[in-house]
Design an enzyme around this catalytic site. Sequence first.
Site, mmCIF file in Angstrom:
data_model
loop_
_atom_site.group_PDB
_atom_site.id
_atom_site.type_symbol
_atom_site.label_atom_id
_atom_site.label_comp_id
_atom_site.label_asym_id
_atom_site.label_seq_id
_atom_site.Cartn_x
_atom_site.Cartn_y
_atom_site.Cartn_z
ATOM 1 N N GLU A 181 28.390 -3.588 -33.323
ATOM 2 C CA GLU A 181 28.397 -4.448 -32.132
ATOM 3 C C GLU A 181 29.763 -4.413 -31.449
ATOM 4 O O GLU A 181 29.858 -4.351 -30.226
ATOM 5 C CB GLU A 181 28.052 -5.882 -32.522
ATOM 6 C CG GLU A 181 28.023 -6.828 -31.326
ATOM 7 C CD GLU A 181 27.650 -8.253 -31.716
ATOM 8 O OE1 GLU A 181 27.932 -8.656 -32.867
ATOM 9 O OE2 GLU A 181 27.083 -8.958 -30.873
ATOM 10 N N GLU A 235 16.862 2.443 -32.840
ATOM 11 C CA GLU A 235 16.863 3.139 -31.550
ATOM 12 C C GLU A 235 18.141 2.888 -30.753
ATOM 13 O O GLU A 235 18.719 3.815 -30.190
ATOM 14 C CB GLU A 235 15.640 2.682 -30.746
ATOM 15 C CG GLU A 235 15.584 3.212 -29.332
ATOM 16 C CD GLU A 235 14.339 2.722 -28.579
ATOM 17 O OE1 GLU A 235 13.480 2.061 -29.198
ATOM 18 O OE2 GLU A 235 14.243 3.003 -27.375
ATOM 19 N N ARG A 239 13.509 -9.088 -16.330
ATOM 20 C CA ARG A 239 12.699 -8.523 -17.416
ATOM 21 C C ARG A 239 12.643 -9.451 -18.627
ATOM 22 O O ARG A 239 11.628 -9.518 -19.322
ATOM 23 C CB ARG A 239 13.275 -7.159 -17.800
ATOM 24 C CG ARG A 239 12.643 -6.580 -19.045
ATOM 25 C CD ARG A 239 12.978 -5.126 -19.194
ATOM 26 N NE ARG A 239 12.678 -4.678 -20.549
ATOM 27 C CZ ARG A 239 12.913 -3.460 -20.984
ATOM 28 N NH1 ARG A 239 13.450 -2.554 -20.178
ATOM 29 N NH2 ARG A 239 12.602 -3.124 -22.223
ATOM 30 N N GLU A 255 4.682 -0.068 -19.899
ATOM 31 C CA GLU A 255 5.331 1.226 -19.755
ATOM 32 C C GLU A 255 4.315 2.340 -19.477
ATOM 33 O O GLU A 255 4.298 3.372 -20.137
ATOM 34 C CB GLU A 255 6.162 1.547 -21.005
ATOM 35 C CG GLU A 255 7.228 0.493 -21.250
ATOM 36 C CD GLU A 255 8.200 0.819 -22.379
ATOM 37 O OE1 GLU A 255 7.781 1.479 -23.347
ATOM 38 O OE2 GLU A 255 9.366 0.405 -22.287
ATOM 39 N N TRP A 265 14.536 -0.155 -14.675
ATOM 40 C CA TRP A 265 14.073 -0.699 -15.949
ATOM 41 C C TRP A 265 14.398 -2.177 -16.173
ATOM 42 O O TRP A 265 14.037 -2.748 -17.196
ATOM 43 C CB TRP A 265 14.623 0.138 -17.113
ATOM 44 C CG TRP A 265 14.036 1.508 -17.147
ATOM 45 C CD1 TRP A 265 14.551 2.628 -16.557
ATOM 46 C CD2 TRP A 265 12.818 1.919 -17.785
ATOM 47 N NE1 TRP A 265 13.726 3.703 -16.786
ATOM 48 C CE2 TRP A 265 12.654 3.299 -17.542
ATOM 49 C CE3 TRP A 265 11.845 1.246 -18.532
ATOM 50 C CZ2 TRP A 265 11.557 4.021 -18.019
ATOM 51 C CZ3 TRP A 265 10.753 1.972 -19.013
ATOM 52 C CH2 TRP A 265 10.621 3.340 -18.745
ATOM 53 N N LYS A 268 -0.999 -1.698 -27.626
ATOM 54 C CA LYS A 268 0.002 -1.817 -26.561
ATOM 55 C C LYS A 268 -0.736 -1.587 -25.256
ATOM 56 O O LYS A 268 -1.219 -0.481 -25.006
ATOM 57 C CB LYS A 268 1.091 -0.765 -26.757
ATOM 58 C CG LYS A 268 2.077 -0.622 -25.588
ATOM 59 C CD LYS A 268 3.176 0.401 -25.899
ATOM 60 C CE LYS A 268 4.154 0.569 -24.747
ATOM 61 N NZ LYS A 268 5.269 1.478 -25.061
ATOM 62 N N ARG A 299 0.360 -6.544 -28.577
ATOM 63 C CA ARG A 299 1.809 -6.646 -28.350
ATOM 64 C C ARG A 299 2.148 -7.385 -27.054
ATOM 65 O O ARG A 299 1.454 -7.265 -26.054
ATOM 66 C CB ARG A 299 2.439 -5.250 -28.316
ATOM 67 C CG ARG A 299 2.442 -4.605 -29.674
ATOM 68 C CD ARG A 299 2.984 -3.203 -29.601
ATOM 69 N NE ARG A 299 4.409 -3.107 -29.811
ATOM 70 C CZ ARG A 299 5.229 -2.376 -29.059
ATOM 71 N NH1 ARG A 299 4.784 -1.732 -27.999
ATOM 72 N NH2 ARG A 299 6.502 -2.296 -29.357
ATOM 73 N N GLU A 353 8.196 9.093 -32.045
ATOM 74 C CA GLU A 353 8.924 8.431 -30.955
ATOM 75 C C GLU A 353 10.013 7.580 -31.587
ATOM 76 O O GLU A 353 9.758 6.766 -32.473
ATOM 77 C CB GLU A 353 7.954 7.567 -30.129
ATOM 78 C CG GLU A 353 8.651 6.922 -28.948
ATOM 79 C CD GLU A 353 7.726 6.655 -27.760
ATOM 80 O OE1 GLU A 353 6.567 7.124 -27.775
ATOM 81 O OE2 GLU A 353 8.174 5.978 -26.824
ATOM 82 N N ASP A 401 14.735 -5.503 -25.712
ATOM 83 C CA ASP A 401 14.243 -4.368 -26.491
ATOM 84 C C ASP A 401 15.202 -3.946 -27.596
ATOM 85 O O ASP A 401 15.848 -2.913 -27.479
ATOM 86 C CB ASP A 401 14.001 -3.184 -25.537
ATOM 87 C CG ASP A 401 13.177 -2.085 -26.187
ATOM 88 O OD1 ASP A 401 12.542 -2.344 -27.219
ATOM 89 O OD2 ASP A 401 13.183 -0.961 -25.652
HETATM 90 O O1 GCW Z 1 11.753 0.505 -25.147
HETATM 91 C C1 GCW Z 1 10.772 1.138 -25.667
HETATM 92 C C2 GCW Z 1 11.099 2.380 -26.408
HETATM 93 C C3 GCW Z 1 9.840 3.172 -26.364
HETATM 94 C C4 GCW Z 1 8.760 2.369 -27.091
HETATM 95 C C5 GCW Z 1 8.658 0.985 -26.448
HETATM 96 C C6 GCW Z 1 7.683 0.054 -27.144
HETATM 97 C C7 GCW Z 1 6.857 3.119 -28.271
HETATM 98 O O2 GCW Z 1 12.191 3.041 -25.834
HETATM 99 O O3 GCW Z 1 10.061 4.407 -26.966
HETATM 100 O O4 GCW Z 1 7.538 3.010 -27.061
HETATM 101 O O5 GCW Z 1 9.901 0.378 -26.456
HETATM 102 O O6 GCW Z 1 8.117 -0.742 -27.951
HETATM 103 O O7 GCW Z 1 6.506 0.125 -26.874
#
Ligand code: GCW
Length: 666
Positions: free
Chosen positions: A499, A381, A324, A274, A529, A270, A307, A148, A353
């Site tokens: 940036e 990411e 958020r 999500e 989101w 976790k 987490r 991932e 994130d």
């Molecule tokens: O925002 C997200 C990522 C997911 C990730 C998540 C997390 C592992 O896009 O891919 O999942 O964060 O940190 O749990």
Amino acid sequence: MKDYAKLWVGYTPKKNNRDCSALSRIVMNGASENDRIVKNAVSELKDGLKAMLDIVPDVTFGMAGTDIKVTKGADIQDREEYSITLNTDSLVIDGKSASGILYAVFDILRTVACEKSIEKVYAVKKTVRPSNPLRMLNHWDNMDGSIERGYSGKSFFYVDNEIVIDERTKDYARLIASVGINAVVINNVNVKDAASYMITDRYFDKLAQLGEIFAGYGIGLYMCLNYASTIEIGGLDSADPLDEKVIGWWKEKMAEVFAKIPTLKGFLVKADSEGRPGPFTYGRTQADGANMLADIVKEYGAIIIWRCFVYNCKQDWRDKKTDRARAGYDNFIPMDGDYHDNVILQIKNGPMDFQIREPISPLLGGLKKTNQMLEVQIAQEYTGQQIDVCYLIPEFKEILGFKTYCSENDDTVADIISGKTFNSRYSGIAAVTNTGNDLNWTGNYLAGANLFGFGRLAFETELSSEQIAEEFVRMTITQDDAAVKAIMDILLRSREVYERYTCPLGIGWMVTPATHYGCSVDGYEYDRWGTYHRADHLGIGVDRTDKGTGYALLYNEPNASMYNDPEKCPDELVLFFHHLPYTHVLHSGKTVIQHIYDTHFEGYAEAKEMAATWDSLKDKLDAEIYENVRERFERQLVNAREWCDQVNSYFFRKSGIPDEKGREIW
Ligand code: GCW
């Protein structure tokens, strides 16, 4: 087939130190020569010095010492401390444990590999105590071999739902131990499918072997748990942390797991995030969930890392009050003090994130009675996915240096996660890693600087971004002074360049949904989101002040007042905290709209400069390294141009305000 790269542990002949007599006699104090870590340390030292200087040192052992028992994080730091003393004809290593000796060996090898003089570097006795107890990598590797947010090929841990152990496994351990990593989580936090069975006998043998290899390099093995294991593999109908049946199942399960994998140090979880199950499903708190597991693993000396990435991902974009950014704080602060002492909360550096620019999570400096770990992401990411070069160490330095005002002294993020501020039982730093089975491990050779740098910074937080970049380049890419300087320059400016051509002024999120690479200004607008820029024809930004979502007030003073006031808020975060007209004048003297135009044109131009610098080094570099990075730069330029043109066109069309400099906007 070509072999994979050895990166900074691929020692090649060096010029300096060839006549250094101290290197031929090395004394190791502090652990037994029969210890497996010491054995690995000795062979690293011998192989490294032979390859680099053609010296085969005579290694002798002094006092073995008594190993420090680990019952808290500070014990880990004490155990891993080392000193190196230079005598006329010997180098003496004093470790407080075998791990200390191993780190001292890597220190010496690094000095030689960087062609620095042993006589100078160790002229004064050098003592290093690691800055953080836990220095961890989190793999988001899935058992089917995919990763991932992985951009360096497939997993080297898993193929077709089997665990693979080969020569590369050991080289991975060497690679990361050499920069001071002492903990690895080997599977994705999203635990699904076969990964749910990692705590069953289907995988115990391989996991035990893996744990042994890691242990030989002072690395603790950790796994991610499926919080709903009781249901998914246990045949129960609940995962309620207060249900006796659930607790009983976990007790039995953990007894089995720790008997079969003796090197296992704990779990990362976790939950309630999500779509992942968690204690909220049963009306329980995060503390209920974490403590239940922690109490059970306690007798094995293990820890639960929980987490804080818990937020509502099914938001209504019309609702301007739900934020958020607040979620971590709102979900975790009320239970501060309730978490048991072998629980660590793992906190992403920002409240959202891993965007290119975010404020520091207000949990850091908000939580005062709970063990804490910082989570950063080197997988890039949202920061170029190992195509665009983005050396993240300067960002991590900023994060670590942030003053939270949570106490009179020692109040930076670095202080908190080192355990110092609150005298925490456990603490540390974790990075979502950027490795895969690509032959160069990190996709882009320059992305290796983030893996190297994360480890170095976690071990010695005082090191500068420049020092780390130089070590990486000299050890991995070239010793040519001019080339070293040029590559360091690319690395050191790369984050700001990224940036500039992407998201302005802390707003984040203008990325292509799902993939998170490339520009899509409205990609996450009007969605669920919780990640908005709220741009209209008059202005842009999210009101997180006392008149908006109130997020700014979650910080300790004077940070809260600073962020709450657009006149005091630092430019680079101003749109994170405020909704402002395009004509608002920043501290820089520019308007918001002119800032957007200027930075985007500049960012793209600078990306072209970096690529040209790289091209100019062609004759000085290994052909494969040169070509790998050249090809990435080619893609980066396409990306940077797209970002520049899309962002500028979008805001010109929204605002109707032309660029003062009359440049081409589409
Ligand atoms: O925002 C997200 C990522 C997911 C990730 C998540 C997390 C592992 O896009 O891919 O999942 O964060 O940190 O749990």
